[in-house]
Design a protein around this motif. Sequence first.
Motif, PDB file in Angstrom:
ATOM      1  N   LEU A  34      39.104 -19.153 -28.112  1.00 46.17           N
ATOM      2  CA  LEU A  34      38.380 -20.397 -27.579  1.00 46.17           C
ATOM      3  C   LEU A  34      37.999 -21.891 -27.985  1.00 46.17           C
ATOM      4  N   SER A  35      37.840 -21.836 -29.280  1.00 45.92           N
ATOM      5  CA  SER A  35      37.610 -23.050 -29.741  1.00 45.92           C
ATOM      6  C   SER A  35      38.756 -24.188 -29.902  1.00 45.92           C
ATOM      7  N   ASP A  87      31.774 -19.996 -34.488  1.00 46.61           N
ATOM      8  CA  ASP A  87      31.702 -19.053 -33.630  1.00 46.61           C
ATOM      9  C   ASP A  87      30.298 -20.026 -32.769  1.00 46.61           C
ATOM     10  N   LEU A 112      20.828 -19.520 -25.032  1.00 44.04           N
ATOM     11  CA  LEU A 112      21.446 -18.463 -26.120  1.00 44.04           C
ATOM     12  C   LEU A 112      21.006 -18.455 -27.686  1.00 44.04           C
ATOM     13  N   ASP A 127      31.430 -22.741 -17.119  1.00 42.46           N
ATOM     14  CA  ASP A 127      32.194 -22.779 -16.390  1.00 42.46           C
ATOM     15  C   ASP A 127      33.025 -23.860 -16.009  1.00 42.46           C
ATOM     16  N   HIS A 166      30.921 -21.194 -25.463  1.00 42.59           N
ATOM     17  CA  HIS A 166      31.907 -21.241 -24.515  1.00 42.59           C
ATOM     18  C   HIS A 166      31.495 -20.485 -23.624  1.00 42.59           C
ATOM     19  N   SER A 167      31.411 -19.284 -23.925  1.00 39.79           N
ATOM     20  CA  SER A 167      30.805 -17.759 -23.161  1.00 39.79           C
ATOM     21  C   SER A 167      29.406 -18.052 -21.485  1.00 39.79           C
ATOM     22  N   THR A 168      29.124 -19.500 -22.105  1.00 41.12           N
ATOM     23  CA  THR A 168      27.985 -19.622 -21.173  1.00 41.12           C
ATOM     24  C   THR A 168      28.266 -20.838 -20.513  1.00 41.12           C
ATOM     25  N   TYR A 208      32.465 -29.419 -23.102  1.00 46.95           N
ATOM     26  CA  TYR A 208      33.585 -28.343 -24.235  1.00 46.95           C
ATOM     27  C   TYR A 208      34.450 -29.213 -25.284  1.00 46.95           C
ATOM     28  N   ILE A 262      32.078 -20.450 -29.822  1.00 43.99           N
ATOM     29  CA  ILE A 262      32.682 -19.213 -29.096  1.00 43.99           C
ATOM     30  C   ILE A 262      31.419 -18.773 -28.447  1.00 43.99           C
ATOM     31  N   ALA A 263      30.079 -19.168 -28.777  1.00 39.16           N
ATOM     32  CA  ALA A 263      29.326 -18.548 -27.734  1.00 39.16           C
ATOM     33  C   ALA A 263      29.001 -19.266 -26.584  1.00 39.16           C
ATOM     34  N   HIS A 284      31.318 -29.163 -18.115  1.00 33.69           N
ATOM     35  CA  HIS A 284      31.384 -28.857 -18.741  1.00 33.69           C
ATOM     36  C   HIS A 284      32.504 -28.384 -19.643  1.00 33.69           C
TER      37      HIS A 284
END
Length: 367
Positions: free
Chosen positions: A272-273, A181, A311, A191, A187-189, A201, A184-185, A197
């Motif tokens: 997404l992970s 989780d 976040l 680019d 990932h949303s921030t 990641y 995923i959070a 980035h």
Amino acid sequence: MARTTFFPYKISPTPPPVQSSILPSPSPSQTLTKCLLPSAELTSPHWRPCSKSVVVVCSLLTTHDIDRILDVLGHVHTPSTRETYGSGLLVFHVFCDARTIPEAQHCPASSVLILAFIAACSGLYSGKTLANYFYAVQAWHMLHGQPWLANHDQCTLALGGGKRLQPVTSKWLKTAPFTVDIFIAIHSTLDLSTPLHAAMYTCLTMSFYTIARIGEFTVPSLLSFDPQRHVTVSNLRYDTDCHGFRVAIFHLPRTKTSFIGKDVYWAAQPGLSDHHTALIAHLTINQPSPSKALFSWGELMKCVQKASDNLGMGSLKAHGLQIGGTLEYLLCGVPFENVKTMGRWGSDTFVGYLWKHALVMAPFLQD
């Protein structure tokens, strides 16, 4: 008695800065250099005992031969251990000099002196640091072929007492684990079309799913890269078992516990992970050379912390990746022994890292 030089363990940058007022008493024949000061952590101080080393027994050997023997013996320990031992030996010399202990009695040290050293440090350092400093003095004796006179049983008791007296502030709080989780959070921030980035990641998710230390995939800086020690793209390979299950394998040229390296591995994950998708993106965007570093530590954790701050997640520690990966596999029902193998643990100490013990054990508690 003059303290001449040789000790291949450098002062660690992690202990509190050493004040010039508490440096060991300088030898009449050689002044200890400024490498003991905080401004020059990379240069190591060296001490040779006044008592003649048993390695100096052949008149045909040169000084270079003797120093080479000592250098090779000293490299039985990892660089981080040598740094810690260097700090421990410094503390020991400061302790002896503060009590005007003659040079000749520093080594070989009597059992009472070693016990007094442990007692003096108890309550000032954590139990682990105290034990490391004790073993540093022992290693120094062994390195120079000097007899170790300390009583084992008494020292064990003293170290146990010192652990109970350790300051509350010396105890590390449990590191919060990374979770899917959280990825995923984060990932949303990001680019992920930008080089930093994409690299960040990928490094995070790979460390998580391989249960590896993030330092095993990164280099402190591009200038410190060594292909004999650090991971490159050429260390990646793929394999498929008899059932058609495909795994990616990264060979780590060298690890904290192995000079010949170890393999870490993973399979693609949903969502997404998925670190495999992230790795492909990283290789496409950053195009690292097969013979160059896969990741550089540089701005990685700063980038992670910035995403965490955005976040409102607080501080995220790199060690939380290894803990989180372990917890993720256990919660998914992967057997303890398999996780232990993936994490390359030789003992069950990793259990102490775990959170959510009840959830991990839940499947085994059912009828």
